[in-house]
Write a protein that holds these residues in place. Structure first.
Motif, PDB file in Angstrom:
ATOM      1  N   VAL A  40     -53.515  47.860  39.342  1.00 42.71           N
ATOM      2  CA  VAL A  40     -52.552  46.936  38.757  1.00 42.71           C
ATOM      3  C   VAL A  40     -51.248  47.064  39.528  1.00 42.71           C
ATOM      4  O   VAL A  40     -50.614  48.114  39.518  1.00 42.71           O
ATOM      5  N   SER A  41     -50.854  45.991  40.213  1.00 42.69           N
ATOM      6  CA  SER A  41     -49.597  46.011  40.954  1.00 42.69           C
ATOM      7  C   SER A  41     -48.582  45.113  40.256  1.00 42.69           C
ATOM      8  O   SER A  41     -48.938  44.247  39.476  1.00 42.69           O
ATOM      9  N   GLY A  42     -47.313  45.357  40.562  1.00 43.64           N
ATOM     10  CA  GLY A  42     -46.240  44.615  39.914  1.00 43.64           C
ATOM     11  C   GLY A  42     -45.546  45.449  38.860  1.00 43.64           C
ATOM     12  O   GLY A  42     -44.595  44.999  38.231  1.00 43.64           O
ATOM     13  N   LEU A  43     -46.019  46.670  38.664  1.00 45.27           N
ATOM     14  CA  LEU A  43     -45.391  47.583  37.706  1.00 45.27           C
ATOM     15  C   LEU A  43     -44.409  48.477  38.458  1.00 45.27           C
ATOM     16  O   LEU A  43     -44.425  48.545  39.687  1.00 45.27           O
ATOM     17  N   GLU A  44     -43.568  49.192  37.715  1.00 43.03           N
ATOM     18  CA  GLU A  44     -42.647  50.123  38.358  1.00 43.03           C
ATOM     19  C   GLU A  44     -43.428  51.169  39.145  1.00 43.03           C
ATOM     20  O   GLU A  44     -43.034  51.580  40.224  1.00 43.03           O
ATOM     21  N   VAL A  45     -44.544  51.614  38.591  1.00 45.78           N
ATOM     22  CA  VAL A  45     -45.441  52.545  39.268  1.00 45.78           C
ATOM     23  C   VAL A  45     -46.821  51.904  39.288  1.00 45.78           C
ATOM     24  O   VAL A  45     -47.374  51.615  38.226  1.00 45.78           O
ATOM     25  N   PRO A  46     -47.384  51.639  40.486  1.00 43.54           N
ATOM     26  CA  PRO A  46     -48.726  51.041  40.513  1.00 43.54           C
ATOM     27  C   PRO A  46     -49.705  51.903  39.721  1.00 43.54           C
ATOM     28  O   PRO A  46     -49.671  53.127  39.787  1.00 43.54           O
ATOM     29  N   THR A  47     -50.554  51.258  38.951  1.00 39.04           N
ATOM     30  CA  THR A  47     -51.470  51.947  38.060  1.00 39.04           C
ATOM     31  C   THR A  47     -52.904  51.611  38.428  1.00 39.04           C
ATOM     32  O   THR A  47     -53.214  50.467  38.734  1.00 39.04           O
ATOM     33  N   THR A  48     -53.765  52.626  38.379  1.00 40.51           N
ATOM     34  CA  THR A  48     -55.185  52.429  38.649  1.00 40.51           C
ATOM     35  C   THR A  48     -55.978  52.899  37.441  1.00 40.51           C
ATOM     36  O   THR A  48     -55.671  53.934  36.862  1.00 40.51           O
ATOM     37  N   CYS A  49     -56.989  52.118  37.071  1.00 31.69           N
ATOM     38  CA  CYS A  49     -57.883  52.535  35.990  1.00 31.69           C
ATOM     39  C   CYS A  49     -59.295  52.103  36.350  1.00 31.69           C
ATOM     40  O   CYS A  49     -59.501  51.320  37.269  1.00 31.69           O
ATOM     41  N   THR A  50     -60.277  52.633  35.634  1.00 29.37           N
ATOM     42  CA  THR A  50     -61.679  52.287  35.846  1.00 29.37           C
ATOM     43  C   THR A  50     -62.139  51.446  34.669  1.00 29.37           C
ATOM     44  O   THR A  50     -61.966  51.843  33.513  1.00 29.37           O
ATOM     45  N   THR A  51     -62.716  50.279  34.963  1.00 26.10           N
ATOM     46  CA  THR A  51     -63.103  49.357  33.899  1.00 26.10           C
ATOM     47  C   THR A  51     -64.250  49.908  33.061  1.00 26.10           C
ATOM     48  O   THR A  51     -65.095  50.626  33.593  1.00 26.10           O
TER      49      THR A  51
END
Length: 151
Positions: A40-51
């Motif tokens: 997920v980009s566009g946040l203050e800190v890019p976030t990654t998760c597993t669906t």
């Protein structure tokens, strides 16, 4: 006098979307197959998760989600911002109650908006990259005929 000020502030904030809806929202993310990495980009800190997963984002953020998994083509889903009826009602409440300050706060925080699509659901497509050709096995040498007897 203080009580009058508090009451006036309460009336102005009564229609404020920042107060009624908040400045963040949950985005649900899923895929077929599951187990895909979602960045997920566009946040203050890019976030990654597993669906399947969900992330909390600011309503005023410009979000895009990149899906990637070995053996599948990557996909990018940009999210747009939309003003739903509940957000519009809170924003309009500022007008009715004279809350110009509340309108400014709602516009700055994006409190009157929601990200679309939500939930974000993708179907991953198998990769079409050419696989390297398997090396050919050498052929065994041709059998030589046995000499004929009596010659």
């Amino acid at each position: 006098m203080r009580l009058v000020g508090i009451m006036a502030l309460s009336v102005m904030l009564g229609g404020c979307a920042s107060v009624t809806r908040g400045t963040t929202e949950n985005i649900s993310i899923s895929s077929t197959p599951s187990g895909v990495e979602a960045v997920v980009s566009g946040l203050e800190v890019p976030t990654t998760c597993t669906t399947p997963c969900s992330v909390v984002v600011k309503r005023n953020a410009d979000i895009s989600i990149t899906f990637q998994k070995e053996g599948y083509e990557p996909q990018i889903v940009p999210l747009s911002r939309d003003i739903p009826t509940s957000g519009a009602a809170g924003f309009a409440g500022n007008l009715l109650l004279g809350g110009v300050v509340g309108m400014g706060v709602d516009a700055a925080t994006g409190a009157a908006t929601d990200h679309k699509p939500n939930p974000v659901i993708v179907t991953m497509q198998p990769s079409v990259r050419a696989r390297p050709a398997a090396p050919k096995k050498p052929r065994p040498p041709a059998a030589t005929p046995a000499p004929e007897a009596g010659t």
